[in-house]
Design a protein around this motif. Structure first.
Motif, PDB file in Angstrom:
ATOM      1  N   GLY A 245      -6.471  18.856   1.488  1.00 36.92           N
ATOM      2  CA  GLY A 245      -5.962  17.539   1.832  1.00 36.92           C
ATOM      3  C   GLY A 245      -5.458  17.442   3.259  1.00 36.92           C
ATOM      4  N   ARG A 246      -5.680  18.479   4.022  1.00 35.83           N
ATOM      5  CA  ARG A 246      -5.256  18.475   5.432  1.00 35.83           C
ATOM      6  C   ARG A 246      -6.339  17.796   6.264  1.00 35.83           C
ATOM      7  NH1 ARG A 246      -1.227  19.997   8.397  1.00 35.83           N
ATOM      8  NH2 ARG A 246      -1.540  21.003  10.393  1.00 35.83           N
ATOM      9  N   LEU A 247      -5.925  16.875   7.132  1.00 35.17           N
ATOM     10  CA  LEU A 247      -6.874  16.105   7.934  1.00 35.17           C
ATOM     11  C   LEU A 247      -7.387  16.906   9.116  1.00 35.17           C
ATOM     12  CD1 LEU A 247      -5.050  12.663   8.165  1.00 35.17           C
ATOM     13  CD2 LEU A 247      -6.652  13.445   6.434  1.00 35.17           C
ATOM     14  N   PHE A 248      -8.597  16.564   9.558  1.00 35.42           N
ATOM     15  CA  PHE A 248      -9.140  17.095  10.801  1.00 35.42           C
ATOM     16  C   PHE A 248      -8.642  16.158  11.896  1.00 35.42           C
ATOM     17  CE2 PHE A 248     -12.650  18.381   7.813  1.00 35.42           C
ATOM     18  CZ  PHE A 248     -12.293  19.714   7.777  1.00 35.42           C
ATOM     19  N   GLY A 249      -7.540  16.479  12.535  1.00 33.50           N
ATOM     20  CA  GLY A 249      -6.903  15.579  13.504  1.00 33.50           C
ATOM     21  C   GLY A 249      -5.738  14.885  12.841  1.00 33.50           C
ATOM     22  N   SER A 250      -5.391  13.708  13.340  1.00 32.95           N
ATOM     23  CA  SER A 250      -4.300  12.961  12.737  1.00 32.95           C
ATOM     24  C   SER A 250      -4.610  11.468  12.804  1.00 32.95           C
ATOM     25  CB  SER A 250      -2.981  13.260  13.457  1.00 32.95           C
ATOM     26  OG  SER A 250      -3.060  12.855  14.805  1.00 32.95           O
ATOM     27  N   ILE A 251      -3.829  10.693  12.086  1.00 27.15           N
ATOM     28  CA  ILE A 251      -3.998   9.245  12.051  1.00 27.15           C
ATOM     29  C   ILE A 251      -3.240   8.648  13.232  1.00 27.15           C
ATOM     30  CG2 ILE A 251      -3.559   7.155  10.712  1.00 27.15           C
ATOM     31  CD1 ILE A 251      -5.651   9.009   9.474  1.00 27.15           C
ATOM     32  N   THR A 252      -3.910   7.779  13.999  1.00 21.80           N
ATOM     33  CA  THR A 252      -3.297   7.148  15.164  1.00 21.80           C
ATOM     34  C   THR A 252      -2.930   5.705  14.844  1.00 21.80           C
ATOM     35  OG1 THR A 252      -5.402   6.386  16.051  1.00 21.80           O
ATOM     36  CG2 THR A 252      -4.678   8.590  16.714  1.00 21.80           C
ATOM     37  N   THR A 253      -2.184   5.093  15.753  1.00 21.31           N
ATOM     38  CA  THR A 253      -1.809   3.697  15.571  1.00 21.31           C
ATOM     39  C   THR A 253      -3.039   2.791  15.623  1.00 21.31           C
ATOM     40  OG1 THR A 253      -1.334   3.511  17.932  1.00 21.31           O
ATOM     41  CG2 THR A 253       0.513   4.013  16.475  1.00 21.31           C
ATOM     42  N   GLY A 254      -4.029   3.164  16.405  1.00 27.47           N
ATOM     43  CA  GLY A 254      -5.270   2.402  16.451  1.00 27.47           C
ATOM     44  C   GLY A 254      -6.007   2.430  15.116  1.00 27.47           C
TER      45      GLY A 254
ATOM     46  N   LEU B 134       5.005  -0.754   6.263  1.00 22.36           N
ATOM     47  CA  LEU B 134       3.644  -0.850   5.746  1.00 22.36           C
ATOM     48  C   LEU B 134       3.281   0.474   5.091  1.00 22.36           C
ATOM     49  CD1 LEU B 134       0.910  -2.407   5.670  1.00 22.36           C
ATOM     50  CD2 LEU B 134       0.428  -1.398   7.896  1.00 22.36           C
ATOM     51  N   ASP B 135       2.845   0.406   3.837  1.00 19.09           N
ATOM     52  CA  ASP B 135       2.412   1.606   3.123  1.00 19.09           C
ATOM     53  C   ASP B 135       0.908   1.745   3.277  1.00 19.09           C
ATOM     54  OD1 ASP B 135       4.928   2.351   2.122  1.00 19.09           O
ATOM     55  OD2 ASP B 135       4.779   0.831   0.561  1.00 19.09           O
ATOM     56  N   ILE B 136       0.477   2.921   3.694  1.00 17.37           N
ATOM     57  CA  ILE B 136      -0.958   3.185   3.817  1.00 17.37           C
ATOM     58  C   ILE B 136      -1.298   4.389   2.954  1.00 17.37           C
ATOM     59  CG2 ILE B 136      -1.204   2.187   6.116  1.00 17.37           C
ATOM     60  CD1 ILE B 136      -1.250   5.026   7.224  1.00 17.37           C
ATOM     61  N   GLU B 137      -2.484   4.336   2.385  1.00 19.34           N
ATOM     62  CA  GLU B 137      -2.989   5.417   1.545  1.00 19.34           C
ATOM     63  C   GLU B 137      -4.111   6.096   2.323  1.00 19.34           C
ATOM     64  OE1 GLU B 137      -2.997   7.861  -1.691  1.00 19.34           O
ATOM     65  OE2 GLU B 137      -1.660   6.157  -1.432  1.00 19.34           O
ATOM     66  N   VAL B 138      -3.936   7.376   2.629  1.00 17.83           N
ATOM     67  CA  VAL B 138      -4.948   8.134   3.351  1.00 17.83           C
ATOM     68  C   VAL B 138      -5.750   8.929   2.322  1.00 17.83           C
ATOM     69  CG1 VAL B 138      -5.356   9.882   5.115  1.00 17.83           C
ATOM     70  CG2 VAL B 138      -3.446   8.299   5.368  1.00 17.83           C
ATOM     71  N   VAL B 139      -7.060   8.686   2.314  1.00 14.59           N
ATOM     72  CA  VAL B 139      -7.934   9.384   1.373  1.00 14.59           C
ATOM     73  C   VAL B 139      -9.032  10.108   2.139  1.00 14.59           C
ATOM     74  CG1 VAL B 139      -7.494   7.797  -0.537  1.00 14.59           C
ATOM     75  CG2 VAL B 139      -9.361   7.325   1.036  1.00 14.59           C
ATOM     76  N   ALA B 140      -9.558  11.168   1.534  1.00 12.31           N
ATOM     77  CA  ALA B 140     -10.642  11.938   2.145  1.00 12.31           C
ATOM     78  C   ALA B 140     -11.947  11.175   1.979  1.00 12.31           C
ATOM     79  CB  ALA B 140     -10.747  13.314   1.501  1.00 12.31           C
ATOM     80  N   ALA B 141     -12.732  11.163   3.045  1.00 14.19           N
ATOM     81  CA  ALA B 141     -14.013  10.453   2.999  1.00 14.19           C
ATOM     82  C   ALA B 141     -15.120  11.363   2.533  1.00 14.19           C
ATOM     83  CB  ALA B 141     -14.343   9.905   4.385  1.00 14.19           C
TER      84      ALA B 141
END
Length: 148
Positions: free
Chosen positions: A87-96, A141-148
């Motif tokens: 569940g670890r991302l390749f990189g990180s989530i940005t504001t964009g 704001l709640d965001i759900e990060v899921v693996a693609a």
């Protein structure tokens, strides 16, 4: 050091504000990143154009900001990204990325500079970010990060 802010800096001010900061903070952080310009008498003339540009981008009034905050509160935002097995991302989530996901979910068009990610998002799951809509209104704001 006296500076004129060219973009919003949390805890310091908005574009067009004249602020006094410590020399190192101004020289090593604000100026290189383009968040501010040195204050001069000629620079005072630029304040009007900076404030005019800010007013066109800014949400017009408090009522509109509160409506957008209510809309964001009821919005379910899902962000698909590449992730590893744990569940670890390749990189990180940005504001964009968050701004694009909100727009794709049917929400309002947000300026990425108004989105604040307090803890770097580097894993899948549910995360909370805040959005500064108006000087008096901030929305969570709640965001759900899921693996693609």
């Amino acid at each position: 050091m006296k500076l004129i802010l060219t973009s919003e800096v949390s805890g310091l001010g908005a574009p067009g504000d004249v602020v006094t900061v410590k020399d190192g903070y101004g020289r090593n952080y604000l100026l290189p990143r383009g968040y501010a310009i040195k204050w001069t008498r000629g620079g005072e003339k630029q304040i009007a154009t900076i404030k005019k540009a800010r007013s066109t981008r800014e949400i017009r009034d408090l009522g509109t900001a509160q409506e957008v905050a209510a809309q964001l509160k009821s919005l379910r935002v899902t962000l698909k990204t590449r992730a590893g097995e744990a569940g670890r991302l390749f990189g990180s989530i940005t504001t964009g990325d968050v701004a694009e996901a909100v727009k794709a979910a049917g929400g309002p068009d947000l300026d990425r500079r108004r989105i604040e990610i307090t803890n770097t998002i580097k894993s899948t799951g549910s995360h909370r970010v805040s959005v500064r809509l108006h000087p008096e209104v901030s929305a969570a704001l709640d965001i759900e990060v899921v693996a693609a």
